[in-house]
Write an enzyme that holds these catalytic residues in place. Structure first.
Site, PDB file in Angstrom:
ATOM      1  CB  THR A  12      -0.907   0.008   1.153  1.00  0.00           C
ATOM      2  OG1 THR A  12      -1.927  -1.016   1.168  1.00  0.00           O
ATOM      3  CG2 THR A  12      -1.679   1.349   1.360  1.00  0.00           C
ATOM      4  CG  ASP A  57      -1.781  -6.745  -2.304  1.00  0.00           C
ATOM      5  OD1 ASP A  57      -2.561  -5.735  -2.409  1.00  0.00           O
ATOM      6  OD2 ASP A  57      -1.750  -7.662  -1.474  1.00  0.00           O
ATOM      7  CB  SER A  58       2.402  -8.229   1.051  1.00  0.00           C
ATOM      8  OG  SER A  58       1.460  -8.047   1.821  1.00  0.00           O
ATOM      9  CB  SER A  59      -2.174 -11.024  -1.215  1.00  0.00           C
ATOM     10  OG  SER A  59      -2.685 -10.113  -0.378  1.00  0.00           O
ATOM     11  CB  THR A  89       0.218  -4.178   6.247  1.00  0.00           C
ATOM     12  OG1 THR A  89      -0.968  -4.118   5.538  1.00  0.00           O
ATOM     13  CG2 THR A  89       0.913  -2.908   6.263  1.00  0.00           C
ATOM     14  CB  THR A 160       0.976 -11.413  14.678  1.00  0.00           C
ATOM     15  OG1 THR A 160       0.017 -12.174  13.632  1.00  0.00           O
ATOM     16  CG2 THR A 160       0.391 -10.850  15.829  1.00  0.00           C
ATOM     17  CB  THR A 269      -2.013 -20.794  21.728  1.00  0.00           C
ATOM     18  OG1 THR A 269      -3.487 -20.612  22.100  1.00  0.00           O
ATOM     19  CG2 THR A 269      -1.039 -19.827  21.870  1.00  0.00           C
ATOM     20  CD  GLN A 270      -8.258 -21.866  17.931  1.00  0.00           C
ATOM     21  OE1 GLN A 270      -9.460 -21.400  17.849  1.00  0.00           O
ATOM     22  NE2 GLN A 270      -7.956 -22.981  17.465  1.00  0.00           N
ATOM     23  CB  CYS A 271      -4.508 -17.582  22.712  1.00  0.00           C
ATOM     24  SG  CYS A 271      -5.939 -18.419  23.608  1.00  0.00           S
TER      25      CYS A 271
HETATM   26  N1  ASP Z   1      -2.819  -5.515   0.383  1.00  0.00           N
HETATM   27  C1  ASP Z   1      -1.758  -4.759   0.827  1.00  0.00           C
HETATM   28  C2  ASP Z   1      -0.521  -5.395   0.895  1.00  0.00           C
HETATM   29  O1  ASP Z   1      -0.195  -6.235   1.862  1.00  0.00           O
HETATM   30  C3  ASP Z   1      -2.007  -4.006   2.183  1.00  0.00           C
HETATM   31  C4  ASP Z   1      -0.931  -3.295   2.740  1.00  0.00           C
HETATM   32  O2  ASP Z   1      -0.019  -3.001   2.232  1.00  0.00           O
HETATM   33  O3  ASP Z   1      -1.340  -2.559   3.712  1.00  0.00           O
HETATM   34  O4  ASP Z   1       0.180  -5.256  -0.093  1.00  0.00           O
END
Ligand code: ASP
Length: 337
Positions: A12, A57-59, A89, A160, A269-271
């Site tokens: 972003t 995009d970091s996805s 992010t 995280t 843990t998922q906590c």
């Molecule tokens: N979808 C964006 C990414 O991870 C979100 C971001 O950068 O905040 O590339």
């Protein structure tokens, strides 16, 4: 004069509005950096930019990008006092964890940052995150892979993403921040790892790894097909202190399959906060019987990337299991029982 190398992977921070939503803009960040550099503030290090193509995009960031960043750091290591990685992010905590394992023996800061609002918007968190990350990378004695965001410097493999829209988007639930940034940058020196003995790069190879989040009513049949001999490791996000349903047939078949296939089973843990300890409750007994190991208070991001790391080292199953429970890069705390 301090020198910092900026590696811009996307995210972003450098995106612009398009008809189909925010998307990476190839020119914006370079121009904005030139503008920041022209201010010639004494605390601002000199910097160079390595811009990836395509910006992602970091996805879409995965092993290839982790390796590219690690190689760029290695090949430019001697020329700079520190590195800033600009990154989306969404998977920043995974990349931070991955780099913490890949970059063994660090002696300089590697700071990941990004933003929730692009630099191109009038109101944004990008400018502060970017400039503060540059100053930390240039001037602070933090020989770790860390993540700067929203006023906090975190250990990378403890961070995280906790919010999709707050400007303080990250947290480090099981380890205090390395620095709080207000009027001053207040480093907590006792929290920072000592410098290593010189950089060694360990590249990850492709590994079949899975993450399984336990939920009430989970049925083994749904996951049966992933439990093959190709699956090298599985991180189980268990309830609470490392608990799973132990009523007949639910998890037993899955764990037996994992044991028979030599798949390393790691229990987290998922906590958001706290530690997983197999054996604390009777309902975790099946995990113990199957040879699962404690992930303790590791984030799932750290557990997954640590599996990549250990499997890529070529360790045998028993050694991977043993090292998963040891503190290699500050990623876990072994509880005092
Ligand atoms: N979808 C964006 C990414 O991870 C979100 C971001 O950068 O905040 O590339």
């Amino acid at each position: 004069m301090k020198r910092v190398c900026i590696i811009y992977t996307g995210g972003t921070i450098g995106m612009a509005r398009t008809d189909s939503g925010y998307a990476p803009d190839e020119d914006y960040l370079r121009a904005a950096l030139a503008d920041i550099a022209s201010q010639a503030a004494p605390e601002l290090p000199v910097f160079d930019l390595i811009q990836y193509d395509p910006l992602l995009d970091s996805s879409n960031v995965a092993l290839d990008e982790w390796i590219a960043v690690a190689r760029d750091i290695k090949s430019n290591y001697d020329a700079y006092d520190g590195f800033v990685i600009l990154h989306g992010t969404d998977t920043m905590a995974y990349t931070a964890s991955a780099l913490s394992f890949m970059l063994d023996g660090l002696t300089k800061p590697v700071v990941l940052t990004g933003s929730q609002i692009p630099l191109a918007e009038l109101r944004n968190d990008a400018r502060d995150n970017l400039i503060t990350a540059l100053i930390i990378a240039g001037h602070c004695d933090v020989p770790e892979v860390c993540l700067y965001f929203g006023g906090f410097l975190y250990r990378g493999n403890r961070a995280t993403k906790v919010s999709a829209d707050d400007l303080v988007a990250f947290d480090s639930p099981n380890y205090p921040p390395l620095a709080h940034v207000g009027i001053r940058i207040a480093l907590d020196e006792k929290r920072i790892r000592p410098a290593g003995s010189g950089l060694r790069l360990v590249e990850f190879g492709e590994q079949q790894i899975a993450v399984l989040k336990i939920f009430p009513g989970i049925q083994f049949e749904v996951f049966e097909n992933i439990m093959t001999e190709h699956l090298k490791g599985i991180v189980i996000e268990a309830f609470g202190a490392g608990n799973i349903p132990d009523r007949q047939g639910t998890m037993q078949k899955l764990l037996t399959r994992a044991r028979d296939n030599d798949t390393v089973v790691v229990v987290c843990t998922q906590c958001l906060k706290g530690t997983a300890i197999i054996g604390e409750y009777e309902v975790s007994e099946e995990l113990a019987r199957a040879g699962a190991v404690n992930g303790y208070d590791m984030t799932v991001e750290a557990a997954v990337t640590k599996l990549y790391y250990l499997l890529s080292l070529g360790c045998g199953t028993d050694r991977v299991k043993q090292l998963m429970t040891e503190n290699l890069r500050g990623e876990l705390t072994i509880p005092i029982l």
